[in-house]
Design a protein around this motif. Sequence first.
Motif, PDB file in Angstrom:
ATOM      1  N   MET A 126     -28.780 -35.346  48.939  1.00 31.26           N
ATOM      2  CA  MET A 126     -28.182 -35.840  50.362  1.00 31.26           C
ATOM      3  C   MET A 126     -27.059 -36.581  49.976  1.00 31.26           C
ATOM      4  N   GLU A 127     -25.568 -36.512  49.906  1.00 33.32           N
ATOM      5  CA  GLU A 127     -24.391 -37.623  50.081  1.00 33.32           C
ATOM      6  C   GLU A 127     -25.036 -38.316  50.842  1.00 33.32           C
ATOM      7  N   ASP A 128     -24.643 -39.767  50.972  1.00 34.35           N
ATOM      8  CA  ASP A 128     -24.312 -40.567  52.101  1.00 34.35           C
ATOM      9  C   ASP A 128     -23.266 -40.610  53.373  1.00 34.35           C
ATOM     10  N   PRO A 129     -23.628 -40.017  54.396  1.00 39.41           N
ATOM     11  CA  PRO A 129     -22.098 -40.363  55.425  1.00 39.41           C
ATOM     12  C   PRO A 129     -21.670 -40.876  54.801  1.00 39.41           C
ATOM     13  N   LEU A 130     -19.869 -40.280  55.061  1.00 36.43           N
ATOM     14  CA  LEU A 130     -19.098 -41.097  54.981  1.00 36.43           C
ATOM     15  C   LEU A 130     -18.984 -42.866  55.337  1.00 36.43           C
ATOM     16  N   PRO A 131     -18.939 -42.906  55.816  1.00 35.46           N
ATOM     17  CA  PRO A 131     -18.793 -44.757  56.515  1.00 35.46           C
ATOM     18  C   PRO A 131     -19.423 -45.412  55.108  1.00 35.46           C
ATOM     19  N   GLU A 132     -21.421 -44.697  55.500  1.00 34.12           N
ATOM     20  CA  GLU A 132     -21.386 -45.597  53.897  1.00 34.12           C
ATOM     21  C   GLU A 132     -21.094 -45.360  53.178  1.00 34.12           C
ATOM     22  N   GLN A 133     -20.776 -44.090  52.817  1.00 37.21           N
ATOM     23  CA  GLN A 133     -19.757 -44.202  51.255  1.00 37.21           C
ATOM     24  C   GLN A 133     -17.887 -45.326  51.145  1.00 37.21           C
ATOM     25  N   MET A 134     -17.787 -45.502  52.523  1.00 31.90           N
ATOM     26  CA  MET A 134     -16.688 -45.833  51.928  1.00 31.90           C
ATOM     27  C   MET A 134     -17.719 -47.494  52.185  1.00 31.90           C
ATOM     28  N   THR A 180      -9.510 -47.922  58.572  1.00 34.17           N
ATOM     29  CA  THR A 180     -10.247 -48.287  59.589  1.00 34.17           C
ATOM     30  C   THR A 180     -11.939 -48.312  60.067  1.00 34.17           C
ATOM     31  N   VAL A 181     -12.871 -48.663  60.394  1.00 36.57           N
ATOM     32  CA  VAL A 181     -13.817 -48.480  59.873  1.00 36.57           C
ATOM     33  C   VAL A 181     -14.557 -50.110  60.927  1.00 36.57           C
ATOM     34  N   VAL A 182     -15.388 -48.822  62.126  1.00 35.59           N
ATOM     35  CA  VAL A 182     -15.854 -49.403  63.309  1.00 35.59           C
ATOM     36  C   VAL A 182     -17.265 -49.114  63.531  1.00 35.59           C
ATOM     37  N   ASP A 183     -17.906 -49.670  64.193  1.00 30.67           N
ATOM     38  CA  ASP A 183     -19.292 -49.427  64.666  1.00 30.67           C
ATOM     39  C   ASP A 183     -19.598 -47.655  63.876  1.00 30.67           C
ATOM     40  N   ASP A 184     -19.433 -48.359  62.374  1.00 30.41           N
ATOM     41  CA  ASP A 184     -19.703 -47.015  61.453  1.00 30.41           C
ATOM     42  C   ASP A 184     -18.578 -46.214  62.051  1.00 30.41           C
ATOM     43  N   GLN A 185     -17.658 -45.384  62.311  1.00 32.48           N
ATOM     44  CA  GLN A 185     -17.011 -44.823  62.902  1.00 32.48           C
ATOM     45  C   GLN A 185     -16.065 -44.936  62.192  1.00 32.48           C
ATOM     46  N   VAL A 186     -15.323 -44.263  60.840  1.00 36.53           N
ATOM     47  CA  VAL A 186     -14.212 -43.791  60.361  1.00 36.53           C
ATOM     48  C   VAL A 186     -12.399 -43.637  61.196  1.00 36.53           C
ATOM     49  N   SER A 187     -12.173 -44.611  61.093  1.00 42.77           N
ATOM     50  CA  SER A 187     -11.062 -44.061  61.814  1.00 42.77           C
ATOM     51  C   SER A 187      -9.361 -43.833  60.321  1.00 42.77           C
ATOM     52  N   PRO A 188      -8.844 -42.473  60.542  1.00 46.93           N
ATOM     53  CA  PRO A 188      -8.009 -41.799  59.274  1.00 46.93           C
ATOM     54  C   PRO A 188      -6.913 -42.412  60.291  1.00 46.93           C
ATOM     55  N   LEU A 225      -8.368 -35.171  53.984  1.00 46.14           N
ATOM     56  CA  LEU A 225      -8.943 -36.032  54.804  1.00 46.14           C
ATOM     57  C   LEU A 225     -10.181 -35.275  54.419  1.00 46.14           C
ATOM     58  N   PRO A 226     -11.154 -36.464  53.838  1.00 44.83           N
ATOM     59  CA  PRO A 226     -12.947 -35.896  53.406  1.00 44.83           C
ATOM     60  C   PRO A 226     -13.415 -34.440  54.264  1.00 44.83           C
ATOM     61  N   PRO A 227     -14.104 -33.858  54.151  1.00 45.38           N
ATOM     62  CA  PRO A 227     -14.287 -32.419  55.292  1.00 45.38           C
ATOM     63  C   PRO A 227     -14.841 -33.254  56.559  1.00 45.38           C
ATOM     64  N   GLU A 228     -15.584 -33.893  56.198  1.00 43.62           N
ATOM     65  CA  GLU A 228     -15.765 -34.615  57.977  1.00 43.62           C
ATOM     66  C   GLU A 228     -14.772 -34.976  58.190  1.00 43.62           C
ATOM     67  N   LEU A 229     -14.215 -35.463  58.159  1.00 48.37           N
ATOM     68  CA  LEU A 229     -13.041 -36.340  59.105  1.00 48.37           C
ATOM     69  C   LEU A 229     -11.918 -35.662  59.366  1.00 48.37           C
ATOM     70  N   ALA A 230     -11.840 -34.115  58.785  1.00 51.82           N
ATOM     71  CA  ALA A 230     -11.165 -32.672  58.364  1.00 51.82           C
ATOM     72  C   ALA A 230     -11.221 -32.480  59.617  1.00 51.82           C
ATOM     73  N   VAL A 231     -12.450 -31.977  60.142  1.00 53.19           N
ATOM     74  CA  VAL A 231     -13.539 -30.951  60.837  1.00 53.19           C
ATOM     75  C   VAL A 231     -13.240 -31.527  61.998  1.00 53.19           C
ATOM     76  N   THR A 243     -13.181 -42.527  48.509  1.00 51.65           N
ATOM     77  CA  THR A 243     -13.538 -41.625  49.584  1.00 51.65           C
ATOM     78  C   THR A 243     -13.194 -41.049  50.673  1.00 51.65           C
ATOM     79  N   ALA A 244     -11.489 -41.791  51.124  1.00 52.39           N
ATOM     80  CA  ALA A 244     -10.706 -41.297  51.730  1.00 52.39           C
ATOM     81  C   ALA A 244      -9.760 -40.160  52.164  1.00 52.39           C
ATOM     82  N   LEU A 245      -9.977 -39.331  50.131  1.00 53.20           N
ATOM     83  CA  LEU A 245      -9.184 -38.016  50.156  1.00 53.20           C
ATOM     84  C   LEU A 245     -10.088 -37.274  49.544  1.00 53.20           C
ATOM     85  N   SER A 246      -9.472 -36.134  50.562  1.00 54.05           N
ATOM     86  CA  SER A 246     -10.478 -34.427  49.418  1.00 54.05           C
ATOM     87  C   SER A 246     -10.244 -34.541  47.925  1.00 54.05           C
TER      88      SER A 246
END
Length: 320
Positions: free
Chosen positions: A1-9, A133-141, A237-243, A70-73
């Motif tokens: 299973m792919e890592d969550p986006l913050p971990e990928q970044m 920007t990644v803060v507390d494992d939350q990605v802000s695009p 954006l990657p799907p999880e951010l777009a959603v 990692t930031a783009l679809s």
Amino acid sequence: MEDPLPEQMRAAGTALLAALDEPARDRATHRFDDDAARRWLEYRPRPRPGVSLADLDPAGRKAAHRLLATALSPTAYAQAMTIVALEEVLDRAEGWRRGRRGDDYWVAVFGDPARDDRWAWRVEGHHLSVSMTVVDDQVSPAPIFFGANPAAVRYAGRPVTRPLGVEEDLARALLDALDPAGRAAAIIADQAPGDIISATRPRVDAPLEPLGVPGDRLGPTSRALLDQLVALYLDRLPPELAVREARRLAGGQLHFAWAGPTRPGQRHYYRVQGDDLLIEYDNTTDDGNHAHTVLRRPASDFGQDVLAAHHTTAHPAPGP
């Protein structure tokens, strides 16, 4: 299973810095609290913070591309790579005078992705700027800027490359679907501005006026096209951010505005605004063949949203 986006970044950012030699790493890295360097958007060929991909070895350049990806679809990454390649096409069209290069793109990292709970990064050059920007494992695009010059290369009238074509075509379909009253409200000026209004400003503090036609005045077809237009930009954006962004905007008011002639091939501009959303598009050279687009979150650009949440959690207001 792919890592969550913050971990990928985080992994991609760490791998990038590990791939750089010491001089390149020194140029690439900045303090997270260096706001002048971090809150930066520059889509023209200008000096910029970071290290140039031209100065990296193949492993370093590949690591920078992997971070960008990692930031783009997948489709947005393809757009970005086409935009980069157009630098060589543009240089040829200009008679090689400017010395434009497809490797004149820069990467900057703010903070330490391996250890810090607040860090950020940007890949940027002519007609491309992607900030995360990644803060507390939350990605802000955002901001995410894509431009193209030439906007279209054609053979016998057929497009060979047109990286921002859907962005134009959907907006034109929306304009054509408006009823006369909606069209009158949407067209805010007979001439397009010279560039996107938000330009390279690090902050967009208020909605751009006039707003144009509100989404709740649109019929079913035009409203569906407006939603498709917004989704097109969010799907950079990657799907999880777009959603997540789509959910954040759900139920809020949107406005669509157009400036300039409506016939293809002439200078034109449009924008979509909503709650913490600004989309701008312009194609404003004399022949309508030089496009700029940007996706911004005026109240949250450069991680303002996750930084505010972090400050509240880490530094709660004193009680009575």
